[in-house]
Design an enzyme around this catalytic site. Structure first.
Site, PDB file in Angstrom:
ATOM      1  N   ASN A   1      44.569  34.339  52.441  1.00  0.00           N
ATOM      2  CA  ASN A   1      44.606  35.739  52.858  1.00  0.00           C
ATOM      3  C   ASN A   1      43.646  35.994  54.010  1.00  0.00           C
ATOM      4  O   ASN A   1      43.940  36.780  54.909  1.00  0.00           O
ATOM      5  CB  ASN A   1      44.297  36.667  51.674  1.00  0.00           C
ATOM      6  CG  ASN A   1      45.533  37.013  50.879  1.00  0.00           C
ATOM      7  OD1 ASN A   1      46.444  37.649  51.396  1.00  0.00           O
ATOM      8  ND2 ASN A   1      45.577  36.583  49.637  1.00  0.00           N
TER       9      ASN A   1
ATOM     10  N   LYS B   1      21.914  38.684  39.572  1.00  0.00           N
ATOM     11  CA  LYS B   1      22.903  39.320  40.452  1.00  0.00           C
ATOM     12  C   LYS B   1      22.245  40.207  41.501  1.00  0.00           C
ATOM     13  O   LYS B   1      22.658  40.228  42.660  1.00  0.00           O
ATOM     14  CB  LYS B   1      23.904  40.135  39.623  1.00  0.00           C
ATOM     15  CG  LYS B   1      25.025  40.725  40.461  1.00  0.00           C
ATOM     16  CD  LYS B   1      25.997  41.571  39.672  1.00  0.00           C
ATOM     17  CE  LYS B   1      27.026  40.757  38.965  1.00  0.00           C
ATOM     18  NZ  LYS B   1      28.009  40.122  39.845  1.00  0.00           N
TER      19      LYS B   1
ATOM     20  N   ILE C   1      31.391  42.528  41.549  1.00  0.00           N
ATOM     21  CA  ILE C   1      30.456  43.190  42.463  1.00  0.00           C
ATOM     22  C   ILE C   1      29.507  44.041  41.630  1.00  0.00           C
ATOM     23  O   ILE C   1      29.947  44.784  40.748  1.00  0.00           O
ATOM     24  CB  ILE C   1      31.218  44.056  43.491  1.00  0.00           C
ATOM     25  CG1 ILE C   1      32.184  43.201  44.318  1.00  0.00           C
ATOM     26  CG2 ILE C   1      30.244  44.816  44.385  1.00  0.00           C
ATOM     27  CD1 ILE C   1      31.530  42.141  45.178  1.00  0.00           C
TER      28      ILE C   1
ATOM     29  N   ASN D   1      39.564  45.545  47.281  1.00  0.00           N
ATOM     30  CA  ASN D   1      39.987  44.297  46.660  1.00  0.00           C
ATOM     31  C   ASN D   1      41.502  44.190  46.665  1.00  0.00           C
ATOM     32  O   ASN D   1      42.205  45.183  46.510  1.00  0.00           O
ATOM     33  CB  ASN D   1      39.471  44.238  45.212  1.00  0.00           C
ATOM     34  CG  ASN D   1      39.848  42.941  44.517  1.00  0.00           C
ATOM     35  OD1 ASN D   1      39.632  41.864  45.046  1.00  0.00           O
ATOM     36  ND2 ASN D   1      40.409  43.046  43.322  1.00  0.00           N
TER      37      ASN D   1
ATOM     38  N   HIS E   1      44.528  42.627  44.580  1.00  0.00           N
ATOM     39  CA  HIS E   1      44.820  42.117  43.232  1.00  0.00           C
ATOM     40  C   HIS E   1      46.303  41.767  43.113  1.00  0.00           C
ATOM     41  O   HIS E   1      47.154  42.591  43.435  1.00  0.00           O
ATOM     42  CB  HIS E   1      44.440  43.154  42.174  1.00  0.00           C
ATOM     43  CG  HIS E   1      44.615  42.640  40.788  1.00  0.00           C
ATOM     44  ND1 HIS E   1      43.737  41.737  40.221  1.00  0.00           N
ATOM     45  CD2 HIS E   1      45.571  42.868  39.867  1.00  0.00           C
ATOM     46  CE1 HIS E   1      44.158  41.438  39.005  1.00  0.00           C
ATOM     47  NE2 HIS E   1      45.263  42.114  38.763  1.00  0.00           N
TER      48      HIS E   1
END
Length: 194
Positions: free
Chosen positions: A14, A65, A93, A107, A109
């Site tokens: 992508n 994180k 995220i 995003n 999906h």
């Protein structure tokens, strides 16, 4: 011009489509950088092939994180990134990036949300034996594929298709849809900043 950062974890097919549309002018944004969380991700090679700076962040090299995302945020700021595009990025995220980029993280999906959220949506749809699936582009929030939907497209499933064939049709729909939605969102950002 809106500057985008593409986050990827794998082969970057992508990403390749996005960069192709940037280069031919049909997607009028600047690909500022590519961020990956896997050292061997082929997306890194694709970025280099297109002259886009790429950065590998090893999540295990950070205390957690928050520290991981803070390091990424420093790079995004260096490149004046306006919009984060998740393209096969297989990591949730967290608060640091969500607060720095509210409604600026999108995003792709490979399902028609809220159907089949999570990491194995094409296989899940195939195994469920449904007659259709789709592709969704949405903004990211704290949940799993639960953020506000920007655009969706349906895909009818031929009962004769095997899993590999279904995957190829879903990916073809992704390639066609994603760059157009990035253009749409970047145009909205430009309007907001006028």
């Amino acid at each position: 011009m809106v500057k985008i950062a593409v986050f990827a974890s794998g082969s970057g097919t992508n990403l390749e489509e996005i960069l192709r549309h940037v280069e031919d002018g049909s997607l009028p944004v600047e690909a500022a950088c590519v961020i990956v969380d896997k050292e061997q991700a082929f997306a890194r090679v694709r970025a280099r092939n297109h002259g886009v700076p790429e950065y590998y962040f090893n999540p295990k090299a950070f205390s957690g994180k928050e520290a991981y995302e803070t390091a990424i945020l420093d790079v995004l700021k260096q490149h004046d990134v306006d919009l984060i595009v998740l393209s096969g990025y297989m990591r949730f995220i967290g608060k640091v990036l969500l607060e720095a980029y509210p409604n600026r993280i999108m995003n792709l999906h490979p399902a028609y949300l809220p159907e089949f959220p999570g990491a194995h949506s094409i296989q899940d749809a195939f195994e469920a034996g449904v007659s259709q699936t789709g592709v969704t582009v949405h903004f990211v929030d704290e949940g799993v594929d639960s953020g506000p939907i920007i655009r969706q497209e349906r895909l009818a499933i031929d009962p004769a298709w095997d899993l590999e064939t279904l995957e190829s049709h879903v990916h073809a729909l992704e390639y066609d849809l994603f760059w157009q939605v990035i253009r749409q969102v970047s145009e909205t950002i430009k309007e907001e900043e006028k």
